[in-house]
Design a protein around this motif. Structure first.
Motif, mmCIF file in Angstrom:
data_model
loop_
_atom_site.group_PDB
_atom_site.id
_atom_site.type_symbol
_atom_site.label_atom_id
_atom_site.label_comp_id
_atom_site.label_asym_id
_atom_site.label_seq_id
_atom_site.Cartn_x
_atom_site.Cartn_y
_atom_site.Cartn_z
ATOM 1 N N ASP A 83 0.882 -1.254 -0.060
ATOM 2 C CA ASP A 83 0.176 -0.039 -0.028
ATOM 3 C C ASP A 83 0.911 1.298 0.092
ATOM 4 O O ASP A 83 1.029 2.013 1.113
ATOM 5 N N PRO A 84 1.584 1.462 -1.021
ATOM 6 C CA PRO A 84 2.621 2.539 -1.232
ATOM 7 C C PRO A 84 2.114 4.037 -0.782
ATOM 8 O O PRO A 84 2.573 4.849 -0.307
ATOM 9 N N TYR A 93 -7.071 0.441 1.544
ATOM 10 C CA TYR A 93 -6.609 -0.518 0.401
ATOM 11 C C TYR A 93 -6.129 -1.572 0.817
ATOM 12 O O TYR A 93 -6.357 -2.757 0.387
ATOM 13 N N GLY A 137 -1.713 -3.073 -11.135
ATOM 14 C CA GLY A 137 -1.232 -2.355 -10.203
ATOM 15 C C GLY A 137 0.441 -2.558 -10.129
ATOM 16 O O GLY A 137 0.808 -3.267 -11.190
ATOM 17 N N MET A 138 1.041 -2.479 -9.120
ATOM 18 C CA MET A 138 2.637 -2.580 -9.156
ATOM 19 C C MET A 138 2.766 -4.335 -9.178
ATOM 20 O O MET A 138 3.563 -4.486 -9.933
ATOM 21 N N ARG A 168 -5.239 0.476 -11.496
ATOM 22 C CA ARG A 168 -5.611 0.710 -10.610
ATOM 23 C C ARG A 168 -5.520 1.923 -9.404
ATOM 24 O O ARG A 168 -4.392 2.342 -9.225
ATOM 25 N N GLN A 170 -5.860 2.938 -6.728
ATOM 26 C CA GLN A 170 -5.376 3.046 -5.339
ATOM 27 C C GLN A 170 -4.004 3.172 -5.218
ATOM 28 O O GLN A 170 -3.408 3.355 -4.300
ATOM 29 N N GLU A 171 -3.205 3.098 -6.344
ATOM 30 C CA GLU A 171 -1.797 3.089 -6.448
ATOM 31 C C GLU A 171 -1.565 4.265 -7.591
ATOM 32 O O GLU A 171 -0.021 4.251 -7.720
ATOM 33 N N LEU A 174 1.897 5.046 -9.846
ATOM 34 C CA LEU A 174 2.764 3.764 -9.715
ATOM 35 C C LEU A 174 1.905 2.606 -10.683
ATOM 36 O O LEU A 174 2.669 1.956 -10.811
ATOM 37 N N SER A 175 0.879 2.871 -10.510
ATOM 38 C CA SER A 175 -0.057 2.099 -11.421
ATOM 39 C C SER A 175 0.133 2.230 -12.804
ATOM 40 O O SER A 175 0.405 1.502 -13.617
#
Length: 316
Positions: A83-84, A93, A137-138, A168, A170-171, A174-175
């Motif tokens: 969860d970065p 998240y 995501g990542m 995503r 939530q990222e 980074l996504s």
């Protein structure tokens, strides 16, 4: 086997006692409303028998269906920051990840495997839509990249089955970074002369469709799959026009040159096998099969006689 306890969901505590019975014993066809028993649907590769509607197929089931004898080596899940951004909307998240891992029985969206398809070594990557809508995501991006690296190392083709709502949220950035990272790997496959085939499934949208999902050497789609960037309603509200019937379906994209072929799920392994053998120069069929005459010995002699006659006519 007891028909009542296995197929009829108990509504009250009865003489049979408490039993955990799945909620989805019967699945409703989105097109016709027909009810299909879940085992019948699984046996038919999650395609409604009566209508041919292609339901979403679990990722591991798709890999088993693709590889010879259902055997494959599942690639390990990469370790990334969970969860970065410490993201939270209606819930954390981190909590969403835990819930989806339990629901989908896997660590993240992507499952990748190495196996053989009609004897040809192959790396396959599948999005699991059940896990946060197959979002990128990542962890998903890193899993795809590691699959590409394995294909390059093994000098083997790679086939990917996208099913995603896109990046995503939530990222955040980074996504979004995973899109160019995977695109670079696609280019490395091209430089190495290795086939990269995309099988678009329902739905393939957002950032996934805007990057590696539309960069295959050959673009295949399942019947009725929704493929596009933004949704139909968003586009209509933006351009203030009514879109054509069937817009963003696999068939519409085939008619407009965006995909190369639409293939029924039952035919996908065979289609991939033929395409990959053509692209890699592998034998199309075992030598023993080639020796067996399709219509009997006499038919082959007749064909040979016809060929000789044609040659003689050409010489004359």
């Amino acid at each position: 086997m007891n028909w009542i306890t296995n197929y009829v969901r108990p509504r009250i505590n009865s003489m049979f006692g408490r039993r955990e019975v799945p909620e989805n014993l019967w699945i409703k066809c989105p097109e016709t409303g027909a009810m299909v028993f879940h085992t019948d649907l699984e046996e038919n590769k999650w395609v409604i028998p009566s209508s041919g509607f292609h339901m979403k197929m679990p990722a591991r089931a798709r890999l088993k269906d693709l590889f010879d004898d259902g055997a494959f080596e599942e690639l390990p899940q990469p370790k990334v920051a969970q969860d970065p951004l410490k993201f939270r909307d209606s819930k954390k998240y981190a909590d969403r990840l835990k819930e989806n891992r339990a629901k989908a029985d896997q660590e993240d969206t992507i499952i990748a495997g190495v196996g053989t398809l009609d004897g040809l070594k192959l790396v396959a990557v599948v999005h699991e839509f059940k896990f946060l809508g197959g979002s990128l995501g990542m962890a998903a991006g890193e899993a795809i990249i590691q699959a590409f690296e394995r294909a390059l190392k093994e000098n083997s083709p790679l086939v990917i089955f996208p099913a995603s709502g896109g990046a995503r949220m939530q990222e955040g950035i980074l996504s979004l970074m995973q899109m160019p990272r995977v695109t670079v790997m696609v280019e490395m496959m091209r430089e190495a002369g290795l086939p990269y085939i995309v099988v678009l499934t329902n739905p393939t949208t957002g950032g996934v469709s805007a990057s590696y999902a539309m960069l295959g050497d050959i673009q295949i789609a399942e019947p009725g799959a929704e493929i596009g960037f933004a949704g139909r309603r968003v586009i209509e509200q933006t351009i203030r026009e009514q879109l054509p019937e069937g817009f963003q379906t696999a068939e519409y994209l085939l008619d407009h040159g965006m995909v190369d072929m639409v293939v029924d799920r039952h035919e996908i392994p065979g289609t991939l096998s033929r395409l990959l053998k053509i692209m890699t120069g592998a034998p199309a069929a075992p030598a023993s099969a080639m020796l067996e005459p399709p219509h009997g010995e006499e038919a082959d002699h007749d064909d040979a006689d016809d060929t000789e006659a044609a040659d003689e006519a050409g010489q004359n």
